[in-house]
Design a protein around this motif. Structure first.
Motif, short mmCIF file in Angstrom:
data_model
loop_
_atom_site.label_atom_id
_atom_site.label_comp_id
_atom_site.label_asym_id
_atom_site.label_seq_id
_atom_site.Cartn_x
_atom_site.Cartn_y
_atom_site.Cartn_z
N GLY A 118 -10.27 3.28 14.75
CA GLY A 118 -9.55 4.38 14.10
C GLY A 118 -8.50 3.80 13.16
N GLY A 119 -7.76 4.71 12.52
CA GLY A 119 -6.78 4.23 11.54
C GLY A 119 -7.50 3.96 10.23
N ARG A 120 -7.95 5.07 9.64
CA ARG A 120 -8.74 4.95 8.41
C ARG A 120 -7.78 4.84 7.23
N PHE A 121 -7.03 3.73 7.22
CA PHE A 121 -5.94 3.57 6.25
C PHE A 121 -6.30 2.63 5.11
N PHE A 165 0.82 -1.22 0.00
CA PHE A 165 0.00 0.00 0.00
C PHE A 165 0.85 1.27 0.00
N GLY A 166 2.14 1.14 0.32
CA GLY A 166 3.05 2.27 0.16
C GLY A 166 3.06 3.30 1.27
N TYR A 167 2.41 3.00 2.41
CA TYR A 167 2.41 3.98 3.50
C TYR A 167 3.79 4.08 4.15
N LEU A 168 4.11 5.27 4.60
CA LEU A 168 5.31 5.51 5.40
C LEU A 168 4.89 5.49 6.86
N LEU A 169 5.73 4.91 7.71
CA LEU A 169 5.36 4.76 9.12
C LEU A 169 4.92 6.08 9.76
N PRO A 170 5.62 7.21 9.51
CA PRO A 170 5.18 8.46 10.15
C PRO A 170 3.75 8.87 9.75
N GLN A 171 3.31 8.51 8.56
CA GLN A 171 1.92 8.80 8.17
C GLN A 171 0.96 7.99 9.02
N LEU A 172 1.30 6.72 9.23
CA LEU A 172 0.40 5.83 9.98
C LEU A 172 0.33 6.21 11.45
#
Lengths: 234, 234
Positions: free
Chosen positions: B199-202, B22-29
């Motif tokens: 929560g965590g609408r990722f 999915f390409g997320y970076l940890l600081p975004q999450l």
């Protein structure tokens, strides 16, 4: 409650502080900025069902890519116009996230342009913009203006001078319906008469006086606040 | 609308997907997770004025450090109990942000503990926790339980088995007033009878069926949603 409007140099200094002394990582800032932009867009255009996000190659475009993902989560059909893809790893990750969310990433405006129920999120250029707008952004912006579809701009309407405002050299003038300033509004939008939101709830309130910045307090747990509307007769 | 509860292995797979395909970076999450936790805490404890955040050394603690900053922005007095400081650069950045926001970072609980108007945010351990709780976290959790101050846990109540729930070996059992699960609830909290937020609408909604995960749709632009409360008589 007074609102500061800062010059380009101060905006750059605030950005340096955020990622320097304040310790923020860029992906944290773009996530919050893009989320704030998406929330503002959803408040301004609750009856639209489609968003076209204009993403530039820099950090303003990063905010746009994040906003696209959140707008998709909020139920809007989204496509991103991203004419100059950046090789920056963070931009590539944000692009990958959009692709996973089935958001089309296009090199140019979709044609034919939708005629209704659609708004633009203008995230071509931010506070580091220096005129003039170059190709292909100039012709895209002209087509956006000609479409008469409504626009919300992120941080500064693209093409506006960060300090002096709308261009006066005869080039296309984007006049967005709404604007979301990030961290603190820039001098160039002092005369902006549309709906004006503030987002990017990053700054430590205790340090605002040290920075000689005044922004109204955000309500409760909101990521954005709406600033009082300019009386354009002033 | 049914809610999935996933085992530890699936939770780890979802996390791998988020930061892999999915390409997320940890600081975004962590920014989104911590913001969601702060929003849930503010909804559960609107009349408190002080938050004590328990931050573990891993990603759950990262969520806690982010939550502390947002809670401070929401107007709560905050301190963070962070007994094992991580040398991970992201954790160090999050810690730096708290310090810039004048949030005390303590190695142990503040003493004397406040007796009222205060809640805990439990971000010691998340979905990768394996019992038992080790020192000094065990004695801190015991003191938290003994204080009778209310608690909101992030992802899983610390000390609970991720799959089987509250410990049954005679060690202290944290029974938080509220819980915010991230991405998707874990099997161990199926019997949780307090207020339960998600929560965590990722996750890309279109991929939920592929992942065999069912979560209710989030309302509007909300970062959190409250799940129906368990009837503990069932």
């Amino acid at each position: 409650m007074s609102v500061s409007y800062v010059c380009q140099k101060t905006a750059a200094q605030v950005d340096d502080l955020l990622m320097g002394k304040f310790g923020y990582l860029l992906p944290q800032l773009v996530e919050q900025a893009g989320l704030a932009a998406a929330v503002a867009a959803a408040r301004v255009f609750p009856r639209s069902n489609r968003a076209i996000i204009l993403a530039g190659p820099g950090n303003n475009g990063a905010d746009g890519l994040v906003a696209a993902r959140h707008l998709k989560l909020f139920g809007y059909e989204c496509s991103v116009v991203y004419p100059r893809r950046s090789s920056n790893p963070i931009m590539q990750s944000l692009q990958q996230q959009c692709e996973v969310f089935s958001i089309d990433i296009l090199p140019d405006l979709p044609r034919p342009l939708p005629s209704s129920n659609t708004f633009f999120v203008d995230a071509f250029f931010g506070f580091s913009f220096k005129p003039p707008v170059r190709s292909p952004f100039d012709s895209i912006l002209k087509e956006v203006v000609d479409s008469k579809l409504p626009v919300i701009s992120v941080d500064i309407p693209s093409g506006w001078d960060v300090e002096t405002g709308p261009p006066t050299d005869g080039t296309t003038v984007l006049q967005p319906e709404a604007l979301i300033s990030l961290s603190v509004p820039k001098s160039g939008v002092k005369s902006f008469s549309g709906r004006h939101f503030l987002g990017g709830r990053f700054l430590p309130p205790g340090l605002l006086p040290v920075l000689s910045i005044s922004i109204p307090p955000y309500p409760g747990e909101e990521m954005i606040q709406e600033l009082p509307r300019n009386d354009s007769s002033l």
